[in-house]
Write a protein that holds these residues in place. Structure first.
Motif, PDB file in Angstrom:
ATOM      1  N   GLU A 107      -7.175  25.844  14.870  1.00 17.21           N
ATOM      2  CA  GLU A 107      -6.645  24.639  14.764  1.00 17.21           C
ATOM      3  C   GLU A 107      -5.554  24.759  13.638  1.00 17.21           C
ATOM      4  OE1 GLU A 107      -7.086  21.464  16.406  1.00 17.21           O
ATOM      5  OE2 GLU A 107      -8.780  22.847  17.755  1.00 17.21           O
ATOM      6  N   GLY A 108      -5.753  25.484  12.406  1.00 21.67           N
ATOM      7  CA  GLY A 108      -4.532  25.705  11.774  1.00 21.67           C
ATOM      8  C   GLY A 108      -3.148  26.393  12.446  1.00 21.67           C
ATOM      9  N   TYR A 109      -3.635  27.089  13.357  1.00 17.13           N
ATOM     10  CA  TYR A 109      -2.532  27.896  14.153  1.00 17.13           C
ATOM     11  C   TYR A 109      -1.502  26.872  14.856  1.00 17.13           C
ATOM     12  CZ  TYR A 109      -0.242  31.909  16.602  1.00 17.13           C
ATOM     13  OH  TYR A 109       0.495  33.015  16.969  1.00 17.13           O
ATOM     14  N   LEU A 110      -2.451  26.166  15.650  1.00 18.28           N
ATOM     15  CA  LEU A 110      -1.711  24.892  16.471  1.00 18.28           C
ATOM     16  C   LEU A 110      -0.945  24.166  15.497  1.00 18.28           C
ATOM     17  CD1 LEU A 110      -4.544  24.068  18.634  1.00 18.28           C
ATOM     18  CD2 LEU A 110      -2.363  25.619  19.264  1.00 18.28           C
ATOM     19  N   ASP A 111      -1.318  23.605  14.285  1.00 17.76           N
ATOM     20  CA  ASP A 111      -0.808  22.960  13.382  1.00 17.76           C
ATOM     21  C   ASP A 111       0.528  23.644  12.795  1.00 17.76           C
ATOM     22  OD1 ASP A 111      -2.601  21.147  13.366  1.00 17.76           O
ATOM     23  OD2 ASP A 111      -3.692  21.421  11.543  1.00 17.76           O
ATOM     24  N   GLU A 160      -1.828  20.496  22.811  1.00 18.31           N
ATOM     25  CA  GLU A 160      -2.496  21.027  24.095  1.00 18.31           C
ATOM     26  C   GLU A 160      -1.792  22.055  25.147  1.00 18.31           C
ATOM     27  OE1 GLU A 160      -2.531  17.675  22.852  1.00 18.31           O
ATOM     28  OE2 GLU A 160      -4.428  18.168  21.891  1.00 18.31           O
ATOM     29  N   SER A 161      -0.458  21.910  24.629  1.00 18.30           N
ATOM     30  CA  SER A 161       0.549  22.759  25.520  1.00 18.30           C
ATOM     31  C   SER A 161       0.258  24.331  25.179  1.00 18.30           C
ATOM     32  CB  SER A 161       2.048  22.369  24.963  1.00 18.30           C
ATOM     33  OG  SER A 161       2.349  20.900  25.443  1.00 18.30           O
ATOM     34  N   TRP A 162      -0.449  24.556  24.230  1.00 16.30           N
ATOM     35  CA  TRP A 162      -0.728  25.933  23.880  1.00 16.30           C
ATOM     36  C   TRP A 162      -1.953  26.487  24.694  1.00 16.30           C
ATOM     37  CZ3 TRP A 162       2.884  28.632  21.375  1.00 16.30           C
ATOM     38  CH2 TRP A 162       3.676  28.183  20.631  1.00 16.30           C
ATOM     39  N   ALA A 163      -2.425  25.603  25.546  1.00 20.35           N
ATOM     40  CA  ALA A 163      -3.599  26.032  26.149  1.00 20.35           C
ATOM     41  C   ALA A 163      -3.589  27.503  26.929  1.00 20.35           C
ATOM     42  CB  ALA A 163      -4.258  24.999  27.097  1.00 20.35           C
ATOM     43  N   PRO A 164      -2.396  27.736  27.607  1.00 17.42           N
ATOM     44  CA  PRO A 164      -2.418  29.180  27.904  1.00 17.42           C
ATOM     45  C   PRO A 164      -2.396  30.352  26.960  1.00 17.42           C
ATOM     46  CG  PRO A 164      -0.706  27.592  28.831  1.00 17.42           C
ATOM     47  CD  PRO A 164      -1.251  27.007  27.831  1.00 17.42           C
ATOM     48  N   LEU A 165      -2.063  30.090  25.983  1.00 19.11           N
ATOM     49  CA  LEU A 165      -2.210  31.171  24.717  1.00 19.11           C
ATOM     50  C   LEU A 165      -3.780  31.271  24.407  1.00 19.11           C
ATOM     51  CD1 LEU A 165      -0.737  33.165  22.912  1.00 19.11           C
ATOM     52  CD2 LEU A 165      -0.565  31.524  21.350  1.00 19.11           C
ATOM     53  N   GLY A 166      -4.342  29.944  24.193  1.00 19.01           N
ATOM     54  CA  GLY A 166      -5.795  29.866  23.976  1.00 19.01           C
ATOM     55  C   GLY A 166      -6.686  30.502  24.915  1.00 19.01           C
ATOM     56  N   LYS A 167      -6.153  30.856  26.023  1.00 17.46           N
ATOM     57  CA  LYS A 167      -7.040  31.452  27.056  1.00 17.46           C
ATOM     58  C   LYS A 167      -7.262  33.077  26.700  1.00 17.46           C
ATOM     59  CE  LYS A 167      -6.275  28.306  30.815  1.00 17.46           C
ATOM     60  NZ  LYS A 167      -5.686  28.058  32.086  1.00 17.46           N
ATOM     61  N   LEU A 168      -6.528  33.522  25.857  1.00 13.78           N
ATOM     62  CA  LEU A 168      -6.319  34.922  25.645  1.00 13.78           C
ATOM     63  C   LEU A 168      -7.302  35.076  24.128  1.00 13.78           C
ATOM     64  CD1 LEU A 168      -2.583  35.798  25.772  1.00 13.78           C
ATOM     65  CD2 LEU A 168      -4.447  36.041  27.545  1.00 13.78           C
ATOM     66  N   LEU A 169      -7.763  33.955  23.805  1.00 14.58           N
ATOM     67  CA  LEU A 169      -8.296  34.170  22.427  1.00 14.58           C
ATOM     68  C   LEU A 169      -9.811  33.652  22.328  1.00 14.58           C
ATOM     69  CD1 LEU A 169      -5.418  32.068  20.571  1.00 14.58           C
ATOM     70  CD2 LEU A 169      -5.501  34.634  20.856  1.00 14.58           C
ATOM     71  N   PHE A 176     -11.396  32.812  16.066  1.00 11.93           N
ATOM     72  CA  PHE A 176     -10.014  33.203  16.024  1.00 11.93           C
ATOM     73  C   PHE A 176      -9.516  32.955  14.327  1.00 11.93           C
ATOM     74  CE2 PHE A 176      -5.309  32.231  15.737  1.00 11.93           C
ATOM     75  CZ  PHE A 176      -5.049  33.464  16.212  1.00 11.93           C
ATOM     76  N   GLU A 177      -8.682  34.076  14.013  1.00  8.50           N
ATOM     77  CA  GLU A 177      -8.350  34.047  12.601  1.00  8.50           C
ATOM     78  C   GLU A 177      -6.994  34.827  12.730  1.00  8.50           C
ATOM     79  OE1 GLU A 177     -10.155  34.692   8.495  1.00  8.50           O
ATOM     80  OE2 GLU A 177      -9.739  36.441   9.347  1.00  8.50           O
TER      81      GLU A 177
END
Length: 143
Positions: A69-73, A42-51, A56-57
């Protein structure tokens, strides 16, 4: 070619170019934050806001394909165990596509490397990144 620090030049850019540079800065901040207690997916949320998270791929160095989800993994354990920084070589845009060339420096344990990367970021009409292709140049690994 003169390398520049992203934080030193980001204000010279707008639109999709600035979004890609911001992506770099967020990844760098997350790499540092990942060493602190409580860091998680969940810490990646700031990056997710750009996507565009639904579409996303990311196609990586070995042609591996990841959705969000795979990128977060992939990113979460890597960030927790690695150091990473980058310097800007070049950035340019054609239509809805940004081409970013970096020098990337990473360290995992005792292993450190420097690579030249070219990443291609594609944007949807809403200005969100929906596709990234990553290409690398690096010195051969010695046995």
């Amino acid at each position: 070619m003169k390398l520049r620090q992203v934080e030193d030049v980001i204000d010279e850019y707008t639109g999709n170019l600035r979004t890609v540079l911001n992506y770099c800065l967020i990844v760098n901040r997350m790499m540092n934050a990942a060493k602190q207690p409580g860091f998680n997916r969940e810490s990646w949320a700031p990056l997710g806001k750009l996507l565009d998270l639904e579409n996303f791929e990311r196609v990586g160095n070995f042609k591996e394909i990841m959705n969000w989800e795979g990128y977060l993994d992939f990113m979460t354990p890597w960030a927790m165990s690695s150091e990473w920084e980058c310097s800007l070589k070049r950035i340019t845009e054609q239509t809805n596509t940004v081409f970013l060339e970096l020098e990337e420096r990473a360290k995992v344990g005792d292993f450190a490397n420097v690579v030249n990367s070219m990443s291609v970021y594609e944007f949807n009409k809403a200005g969100e990144i929906y596709h990234i292709d990553v290409y690398l140049q690096m010195e051969p690994l010695h046995a």
